[in-house]
Motif scaffolding. Structure first.
Motif, PDB file in Angstrom:
ATOM      1  N   UNK A  30       0.830  -1.204   0.000  1.00 16.53           N
ATOM      2  CA  UNK A  30       0.000   0.000   0.000  1.00 16.53           C
ATOM      3  C   UNK A  30       0.861   1.250   0.000  1.00 16.53           C
ATOM      4  N   UNK A  31       1.899   1.270   0.821  1.00 17.74           N
ATOM      5  CA  UNK A  31       2.782   2.425   0.891  1.00 17.74           C
ATOM      6  C   UNK A  31       3.487   2.646  -0.444  1.00 17.74           C
ATOM      7  N   UNK A 211      -1.839   5.820   9.268  1.00 15.53           N
ATOM      8  CA  UNK A 211      -1.869   7.095   8.545  1.00 15.53           C
ATOM      9  C   UNK A 211      -1.846   6.877   7.031  1.00 15.53           C
ATOM     10  N   UNK A 212      -1.087   5.889   6.575  1.00 21.00           N
ATOM     11  CA  UNK A 212      -1.093   5.563   5.144  1.00 21.00           C
ATOM     12  C   UNK A 212      -2.436   4.950   4.762  1.00 21.00           C
ATOM     13  N   UNK A 213      -2.967   4.107   5.642  1.00 21.38           N
ATOM     14  CA  UNK A 213      -4.237   3.443   5.370  1.00 21.38           C
ATOM     15  C   UNK A 213      -5.410   4.396   5.212  1.00 21.38           C
ATOM     16  N   UNK A 214      -5.391   5.493   5.958  1.00 22.49           N
ATOM     17  CA  UNK A 214      -6.481   6.472   5.834  1.00 22.49           C
ATOM     18  C   UNK A 214      -6.140   7.541   4.803  1.00 22.49           C
ATOM     19  N   UNK A 215      -5.022   7.351   4.102  1.00 21.80           N
ATOM     20  CA  UNK A 215      -4.572   8.281   3.055  1.00 21.80           C
ATOM     21  C   UNK A 215      -4.416   9.699   3.595  1.00 21.80           C
ATOM     22  N   UNK A 216      -3.756   9.801   4.749  1.00 20.29           N
ATOM     23  CA  UNK A 216      -3.464  11.112   5.315  1.00 20.29           C
ATOM     24  C   UNK A 216      -2.727  11.972   4.286  1.00 20.29           C
ATOM     25  N   UNK A 218      -0.577  14.447   4.273  1.00 21.70           N
ATOM     26  CA  UNK A 218       0.867  14.665   4.383  1.00 21.70           C
ATOM     27  C   UNK A 218       1.650  13.402   4.025  1.00 21.70           C
ATOM     28  N   UNK A 219       1.118  12.259   4.412  1.00 16.97           N
ATOM     29  CA  UNK A 219       1.795  10.998   4.116  1.00 16.97           C
ATOM     30  C   UNK A 219       1.735  10.700   2.623  1.00 16.97           C
ATOM     31  N   UNK A 220       0.572  10.916   2.038  1.00 17.68           N
ATOM     32  CA  UNK A 220       0.413  10.674   0.607  1.00 17.68           C
ATOM     33  C   UNK A 220       1.317  11.610  -0.194  1.00 17.68           C
ATOM     34  N   UNK A 221       1.344  12.878   0.180  1.00 18.09           N
ATOM     35  CA  UNK A 221       2.182  13.856  -0.538  1.00 18.09           C
ATOM     36  C   UNK A 221       3.657  13.490  -0.436  1.00 18.09           C
ATOM     37  N   UNK A 222       4.088  13.014   0.723  1.00 16.45           N
ATOM     38  CA  UNK A 222       5.484  12.619   0.912  1.00 16.45           C
ATOM     39  C   UNK A 222       5.844  11.442   0.019  1.00 16.45           C
ATOM     40  N   UNK A 298       8.657  13.820  11.965  1.00 18.06           N
ATOM     41  CA  UNK A 298       9.812  12.946  12.204  1.00 18.06           C
ATOM     42  C   UNK A 298       9.685  11.656  11.401  1.00 18.06           C
ATOM     43  N   UNK A 299       8.474  11.096  11.350  1.00 18.19           N
ATOM     44  CA  UNK A 299       8.253   9.881  10.565  1.00 18.19           C
ATOM     45  C   UNK A 299       8.399  10.173   9.078  1.00 18.19           C
ATOM     46  N   UNK A 300       7.839  11.303   8.654  1.00 19.33           N
ATOM     47  CA  UNK A 300       7.872  11.650   7.238  1.00 19.33           C
ATOM     48  C   UNK A 300       9.296  11.883   6.745  1.00 19.33           C
ATOM     49  N   UNK A 301      10.165  12.318   7.632  1.00 17.95           N
ATOM     50  CA  UNK A 301      11.580  12.484   7.277  1.00 17.95           C
ATOM     51  C   UNK A 301      12.132  11.162   6.752  1.00 17.95           C
ATOM     52  N   UNK A 302      11.817  10.065   7.461  1.00 17.58           N
ATOM     53  CA  UNK A 302      12.316   8.748   7.063  1.00 17.58           C
ATOM     54  C   UNK A 302      11.473   8.127   5.965  1.00 17.58           C
TER      55      UNK A 302
END
Length: 323
Positions: A30-31, A211-216, A218-222, A298-302
């Motif tokens: 999914x990611x 967060x990826x599962x709900x298509x957040x 910021x996560x999707x954009x990253x 911090x998570x999005x950095x990685x």
């Protein structure tokens, strides 16, 4: 003296590993799907015939003798796409591919053979784990399939290589916790330390997966951002690339650990019981939402490196295998 100290510290850290998580990011497929959305060259591979597995004699490394090949994207002879193959089988190495193997006398330090294959630890002159070698091995299998014009297994083997590449961008996948935390809590015992480090590892994975599962946004954009940490021509070798990725993210545990204590609360650093992220608690105020944005960043950095190194391996493969 520095080498001796590094060895002692590493032995302490490795003693925690038998009960710690060996998974990297949550939900590789999914990611990865967000990363692949703007990899346009994959679109031309939209009519791939699903072929049987005929590579037993080509696989020179040990594979779990009980591992079964599954066809989740259709039956043999049917059609599929490169996108579907990659997103379906990016999780395949976590389905027992590397379990039940005798690989090294050191694998006990990483839990088992799967941990030994999926992680890469380095401190001073000591290196343990096969992750970078597994990226290279499955890339080379993709190359063999490509030479036979078997596009199905070219992309399926590439999905496995991507899995290991992505694993090594997860900070806790490169080290179970900050060294100073481990050493300052060693008096609590190995079991207590194991639970503490596992709590942080699981909390990050569970939260990231949610967060990826709900298509957040910021996560999707990253994940959709076009980002590569290097140019393709700068890649010295696949093994070198894996080690380089590990070196960029390993130290991030020093940033993540205190933020997890702020966001999840002191229970995440508890050493008596396991802690797992519960998304319903976000709405009940149990987690400190004042720190959520900081923890996300911090998570999005990685996670950006998950994106970048996945994309880089794809482009390297495209050029090397003439796709």
């Amino acid at each position: 003296m520095k080498k001796i100290n590094a060895f002692i510290i590493l032995l302490v850290i490795f003693s925690l590993l038998p009960l710690t998580s060996i998974f990297g990011w949550n939900s590789h497929g999914l990611t990865l799907s967000y990363v692949l959305k703007n990899v346009q060259w994959l679109n031309q591979y939209n009519n791939i015939t699903i072929t049987p597995f005929t590579y037993k004699d080509d696989i020179k490394e040990k594979i779990n003798p009980n591992f079964e090949i599954k066809y989740l994207d259709g039956a043999i002879g049917e059609k599929t796409t490169a996108y579907k193959i990659l997103t379906t089988y990016a999780d395949e190495p976590d389905w027992g591919l590397d379990s039940n193997l005798g690989l090294s006398k050191f694998q006990i330090l990483m839990g088992d053979s799967q941990g030994y294959r999926h992680m890469f630890y380095k401190m001073g002159f000591i290196q343990i784990g096969e992750n970078p070698n597994q990226i290279e091995f499955w890339f080379n299998m993709a190359k063999i399939a490509r030479e036979r014009n078997d596009y199905y297994w070219t992309f399926r083997f590439l999905a496995r290589a991507l899995h290991y590449m992505e694993d090594i961008t997860q900070p806790y996948h490169g080290i179970p916790g900050p060294t100073f935390i481990v050493l300052s809590n060693i008096f609590k015992g190995i079991k207590a330390l194991t639970i503490m480090c596992s709590n942080h590892h699981y909390a990050l994975e569970d939260y990231q997966g949610y967060m990826v599962g709900i298509a957040n946004k910021k996560y999707v954009e990253t994940l959709e951002e076009y980002f590569m940490p290097l140019e393709v021509d700068d890649v010295k070798s696949i093994v070198w690339l894996g080690k380089y990725a590990a070196s960029l993210n390993r130290e991030r545990v020093k940033v993540l650990w205190p933020l997890e204590e702020k966001f999840f609360g002191p229970k995440v650093s508890g050493y008596k019981e396991e802690f797992h992220f519960n998304p319903s608690k976000l709405h009940l105020g149990e987690y400190n939402l004042d720190y959520q944005a900081e923890y996300d960043n911090a998570i999005l950095y990685s996670l950006r490196y998950f994106n970048g190194f996945s994309r880089l391996l794809l482009e390297y493969t495209k050029k090397s295998l003439n796709l």
